[in-house]
Structures are given as structure tokens and as C-alpha cells.
Design a protein around this motif. Structure first.
Motif, PDB file in Angstrom:
ATOM      1  N   LEU A  40      40.421 106.506  92.633  1.00  0.00           N
ATOM      2  CA  LEU A  40      39.360 105.992  92.284  1.00  0.00           C
ATOM      3  C   LEU A  40      37.474 106.481  91.989  1.00  0.00           C
ATOM      4  N   ASP A  41      37.436 107.432  92.606  1.00  0.00           N
ATOM      5  CA  ASP A  41      36.586 108.406  92.550  1.00  0.00           C
ATOM      6  C   ASP A  41      36.227 109.213  91.294  1.00  0.00           C
ATOM      7  N   PRO A  42      35.630 109.252  90.302  1.00  0.00           N
ATOM      8  CA  PRO A  42      35.349 109.746  89.951  1.00  0.00           C
ATOM      9  C   PRO A  42      35.409 111.294  89.593  1.00  0.00           C
ATOM     10  N   GLN A  43      35.345 111.651  90.939  1.00  0.00           N
ATOM     11  CA  GLN A  43      35.017 113.168  92.024  1.00  0.00           C
ATOM     12  C   GLN A  43      36.807 113.578  91.334  1.00  0.00           C
ATOM     13  N   THR A  44      37.155 112.708  91.734  1.00  0.00           N
ATOM     14  CA  THR A  44      39.014 113.606  91.261  1.00  0.00           C
ATOM     15  C   THR A  44      39.609 114.174  92.367  1.00  0.00           C
ATOM     16  N   ASN A  45      38.703 113.683  93.946  1.00  0.00           N
ATOM     17  CA  ASN A  45      38.865 115.161  94.953  1.00  0.00           C
ATOM     18  C   ASN A  45      40.581 114.697  96.112  1.00  0.00           C
ATOM     19  N   SER A  46      40.580 113.789  95.680  1.00  0.00           N
ATOM     20  CA  SER A  46      42.685 113.649  95.877  1.00  0.00           C
ATOM     21  C   SER A  46      43.427 113.561  95.431  1.00  0.00           C
ATOM     22  N   THR A  47      43.134 113.515  93.842  1.00  0.00           N
ATOM     23  CA  THR A  47      43.802 114.041  93.041  1.00  0.00           C
ATOM     24  C   THR A  47      44.066 115.485  93.478  1.00  0.00           C
ATOM     25  N   VAL A  48      42.681 115.702  92.495  1.00  0.00           N
ATOM     26  CA  VAL A  48      43.151 117.384  93.337  1.00  0.00           C
ATOM     27  C   VAL A  48      43.595 118.167  94.285  1.00  0.00           C
ATOM     28  N   SER A  49      43.077 117.607  95.758  1.00  0.00           N
ATOM     29  CA  SER A  49      43.726 117.972  96.816  1.00  0.00           C
ATOM     30  C   SER A  49      45.757 117.585  96.689  1.00  0.00           C
ATOM     31  N   LEU A  50      45.940 116.619  96.174  1.00  0.00           N
ATOM     32  CA  LEU A  50      47.415 116.353  96.073  1.00  0.00           C
ATOM     33  C   LEU A  50      48.098 116.736  95.177  1.00  0.00           C
ATOM     34  N   ILE A  51      47.463 116.691  93.766  1.00  0.00           N
ATOM     35  CA  ILE A  51      48.131 117.427  92.380  1.00  0.00           C
ATOM     36  C   ILE A  51      48.044 119.340  92.544  1.00  0.00           C
ATOM     37  N   ALA A 249      42.082 122.438 103.892  1.00  0.00           N
ATOM     38  CA  ALA A 249      43.591 121.578 103.808  1.00  0.00           C
ATOM     39  C   ALA A 249      43.431 120.780 102.435  1.00  0.00           C
ATOM     40  N   THR A 250      41.777 120.309 101.860  1.00  0.00           N
ATOM     41  CA  THR A 250      42.329 119.512 100.863  1.00  0.00           C
ATOM     42  C   THR A 250      42.278 120.943  99.616  1.00  0.00           C
ATOM     43  N   HIS A 251      42.434 122.004  99.621  1.00  0.00           N
ATOM     44  CA  HIS A 251      41.740 122.447  99.107  1.00  0.00           C
ATOM     45  C   HIS A 251      43.986 122.693  98.103  1.00  0.00           C
ATOM     46  N   TYR A 252      43.983 122.547  97.283  1.00  0.00           N
ATOM     47  CA  TYR A 252      45.677 122.508  96.871  1.00  0.00           C
ATOM     48  C   TYR A 252      45.599 124.022  96.297  1.00  0.00           C
ATOM     49  N   GLU A 253      47.345 124.840  97.309  1.00  0.00           N
ATOM     50  CA  GLU A 253      47.381 125.436  97.528  1.00  0.00           C
ATOM     51  C   GLU A 253      48.527 125.764  95.584  1.00  0.00           C
ATOM     52  N   ALA A 254      48.962 126.633  95.392  1.00  0.00           N
ATOM     53  CA  ALA A 254      50.388 126.313  94.254  1.00  0.00           C
ATOM     54  C   ALA A 254      51.361 126.500  95.282  1.00  0.00           C
ATOM     55  N   ASP A 255      51.337 127.498  96.391  1.00  0.00           N
ATOM     56  CA  ASP A 255      52.354 127.929  97.135  1.00  0.00           C
ATOM     57  C   ASP A 255      52.090 127.182  98.279  1.00  0.00           C
ATOM     58  N   SER A 256      53.495 125.961  98.295  1.00  0.00           N
ATOM     59  CA  SER A 256      53.655 125.014  99.339  1.00  0.00           C
ATOM     60  C   SER A 256      53.130 125.733 100.918  1.00  0.00           C
ATOM     61  N   VAL A 257      53.076 125.433 101.922  1.00  0.00           N
ATOM     62  CA  VAL A 257      53.234 125.272 103.437  1.00  0.00           C
ATOM     63  C   VAL A 257      54.229 124.321 103.519  1.00  0.00           C
ATOM     64  N   ASN A 258      54.870 124.865 104.851  1.00  0.00           N
ATOM     65  CA  ASN A 258      56.316 124.085 105.587  1.00  0.00           C
ATOM     66  C   ASN A 258      55.611 122.878 106.704  1.00  0.00           C
ATOM     67  N   THR A 259      54.604 122.770 107.285  1.00  0.00           N
ATOM     68  CA  THR A 259      54.838 122.285 107.670  1.00  0.00           C
ATOM     69  C   THR A 259      52.683 121.312 107.916  1.00  0.00           C
ATOM     70  N   LEU A 260      52.565 120.118 108.701  1.00  0.00           N
ATOM     71  CA  LEU A 260      51.401 119.727 109.404  1.00  0.00           C
ATOM     72  C   LEU A 260      50.856 120.879 109.733  1.00  0.00           C
ATOM     73  N   LYS A 261      50.896 121.737 110.777  1.00  0.00           N
ATOM     74  CA  LYS A 261      50.899 122.356 111.620  1.00  0.00           C
ATOM     75  C   LYS A 261      50.318 124.410 111.489  1.00  0.00           C
ATOM     76  N   GLN A 262      51.228 124.619 109.861  1.00  0.00           N
ATOM     77  CA  GLN A 262      50.292 124.981 109.332  1.00  0.00           C
ATOM     78  C   GLN A 262      49.141 124.779 108.694  1.00  0.00           C
ATOM     79  N   LYS A 263      49.409 123.682 107.917  1.00  0.00           N
ATOM     80  CA  LYS A 263      48.218 123.215 106.998  1.00  0.00           C
ATOM     81  C   LYS A 263      47.447 123.159 107.977  1.00  0.00           C
ATOM     82  N   TYR A 264      47.086 122.316 109.341  1.00  0.00           N
ATOM     83  CA  TYR A 264      45.638 121.550 109.491  1.00  0.00           C
ATOM     84  C   TYR A 264      46.138 122.814 110.956  1.00  0.00           C
ATOM     85  N   GLY A 265      46.371 123.168 111.360  1.00  0.00           N
ATOM     86  CA  GLY A 265      46.718 124.090 112.758  1.00  0.00           C
ATOM     87  C   GLY A 265      47.623 124.215 113.505  1.00  0.00           C
ATOM     88  N   TRP A 266      47.702 124.435 114.570  1.00  0.00           N
ATOM     89  CA  TRP A 266      48.832 124.484 115.328  1.00  0.00           C
ATOM     90  C   TRP A 266      48.708 123.043 116.641  1.00  0.00           C
TER      91      TRP A 266
END
Length: 298
Positions: A40-51, A249-266
Motif C-alpha cells: 500500500l506504500d506509494p514508494q512501491t519499495n516492496s513491489t520493486v523488491s519482489l518483482i 537483499a531488497t535490491h531486485y536483480e534479474a539474475d536470481s540467487v538460489n538460497t536464502l543464505k546467498q541472499k542474506y548471508g550464510w
């Protein structure tokens, strides 16, 4: 039965989106839950982070964002269709998570904030019921619904509260970020009285925490003392540390990462462990059936 939780703070930049996105991804992957994020946030941060921005632009051009839902009620038009607007397989984890869905926001929200009060003049619906009327039956398809609210208590946030069971207040543990917490609590209580709802506080989450900063520690002691005295809701035991990995972690990259550990740290890193613990604590407080929350090592 789904549990709906609004994430609220009157101040921007307190880690609201980071917590929303991380909770959603950890709940899906580590606990096998089906999660919907409503942005619901006009800044659309969650939206852009997820798609990502490209997909968001497509949804915006196709009138498939929550802005268009509210605009329909203001202008007495009929462009928004919920089924078309929901984005499935969200996140850049593993090419998209089957059980993580999103109803996106739009930057255009900013342009209609002042017009929302006119909704009641153009439709047979209360202004606070716009979102409820659109999604109430649909959200029952999910275990958890997380609502990323704007940094205010206006009509858009009230629409989120109107379908919520609970709300969370993320905050940096400093004076400016915590200053509005009593106002949030008081306003939600007033909202409950006026609308007959029963939205309860799930707790306050310290984000961007720096253990070496005296001000952060003294603020947390004060908040904890106030919670113990019944003046504030519970303070989550988990603190989300300030770290570049959390922001990345909230920066969306077209190239996916495979695990939470890669995205958020081991495992063993501050951020990964913090969000692992936060998700566990969150689930204890929302009281979902524990049989639906089986740990994995992703």
C-alpha cells in the motif's frame, strides 16, 4: 484461516520494506507457508523488491496496481481486476517462489491521496472498505498476508488496518524513529472503537540496530521498560542489525540467487540469523498451527 499483519511506522527509512520482504521470503522457504504481500506504500519499495522495476512498469501500464483500485472508486470507473493484478512466483530467489504472491503498489498513489476522501461520494462503500471489498475473500487462500503501509495513518493505511488481525511497528531505536509510536497505538485503538475492528499490536521490532551505539541501547532499555509497564506492546527479542547485506537483499536483480543464505548471508552471519530468529518469533506471536512451520536448511 489466514493471519493478516500490517507493518506501520509514521517515519520512513526505518527498515519497513526490508522486514516485510525478508519475512515473506523466510516464511515461504523455511516454513513452507503461502504468503501474500499487499503493497500500500506509494514508494512501491516492496513491489520493486519482489518483482523488479520492469515488471512493475508493465503492471502499472495495464492498470493492475492498488492505485487503480482506489482510482476506480474515486472516478467511478472499472479498470482494476484483482485476479489480473496479483503477481505470482515473486522474488528473485530460485527464479521466483511459487508460494509468494504480491498485489503491487504504484508511484501514482501520491497523486490521489487528497482525493481519497471523495470515495464515499461516488460509490456505495465507506472509504476504509475499498481494499476489504476487493480482497476479503481472496486473502483466505494464504497463511500469512503482510501489508506494507505508507508512513502515515491516512485512509490508505486505514484500509490495510481494516483487514488486519495485527500490526507490527519496525523502528530504528532512536528518539526520532520511536517518537510516533504512542500516536500509532492510540490511533489504532481509536480506529478499532470507531469501526468495530479488533486490530492488535504484535510488537515493536528494532531495525538498523547498532550494538555499539549508546543511544540505540538506551532507547531499547526505555522501550523495554515501557513494555513491561504495559505502556507499549511487546518488544521483539530479535534485533535486525544495520548491515549493507540487509539493504542489498531488497535490491531486485534479474539474475536470481538460489538460497536464502546467498541472499542474506550464510548461517552464522548477523543478518541471516537475525531474520531466521525474527521469523520464528513472528510465528510464535501470530500463533499459526506449528505443524505448518517445518524448518529447512535453505
Amino acid at each position: 484461516m489466514s493471519k493478516v499483519v500490517s507493518i506501520i511506522n509514521l517515519k520512513g527509512g526505518v527498515g519497513k520494506t526490508t522486514i516485510t520482504v525478508a519475512l515473506a521470503e523466510f516464511l515461504v522457504i523455511k516454513h513452507h507457508l503461502k504468503v501474500l504481500v499487499i503493497d500500500l506504500d506509494p514508494q512501491t519499495n516492496s513491489t520493486v523488491s519482489l518483482i523488479g522495476e520492469e515488471e512493475w512498469e508493465k503492471k502499472n501500464k495495464a492498470s493492475e496496481t492498488l492505485y487503480h483500485l482506489f482510482k476506480d472508486h474515486i472516478d467511478d470507473t472499472c479498470q482494476f481486476e484483482l485476479e489480473n493484478s496479483v503477481v505470482k512466483n515473486c522474488s528473485n530467489l530460485s527464479g521466483g517462489l511459487t508460494n509468494l504472491h504480491l498485489i503491487p503498489s504504484s508511484l501514482d498513489f501520491v497523486g490521489i491521496q487528497d482525493r481519497l476522501i471523495n470515495i464515499g461520494q461516488t460509490a456505495l462503500i465507506r472509504p476504509i472498505d475499498v481494499l476489504k471489498n476487493a480482497v476479503q475473500s481472496y486473502i483466505q487462500n494464504y497463511d500469512i498476508v503482510l501489508i506494507d503501509c505508507p508512513p502515515n495513518l491516512g485512509l490508505v493505511t486505514q484500509n490495510g488496518l481494516n483487514i488486519s488481525d495485527h500490526y507490527i511497528i519496525p523502528t530504528i531505536p532512536d528518539h526520532l524513529s520511536t517518537y510516533g509510536i504512542p500516536q500509532i497505538i492510540s490511533s489504532v485503538k481509536s480506529f478499532n472503537r470507531k469501526t468495530g475492528t479488533h486490530v492488535t499490536p504484535l510488537g515493536i521490532i528494532a531495525s538498523m540496530y547498532r550494538s555499539s551505539v549508546t543511544r540505540h541501547n538506551s532507547t531499547l532499555r526505555k522501550l523495554t521498560s515501557q513494555a513491561a509497564a504495559g505502556e507499549l506492546p511487546r518488544i521483539f527479542d530479535t534485533r535486525i542489525p544495520l548491515a549493507s547485506k540487509a539493504a542489498d537483499a531488497t535490491h531486485y536483480e534479474a539474475d536470481s540467487v538460489n538460497t536464502l543464505k546467498q541472499k542474506y548471508g550464510w548461517a552464522g552471519s548477523n543478518i541471516y540469523d537475525a531474520f531466521t530468529n525474527l521469523t520464528e518469533e513472528f510465528l510464535r506471536h501470530v500463533e499459526l498451527p506449528r505443524t505448518k512451520s517445518t524448518q529447512t536448511t535453505c
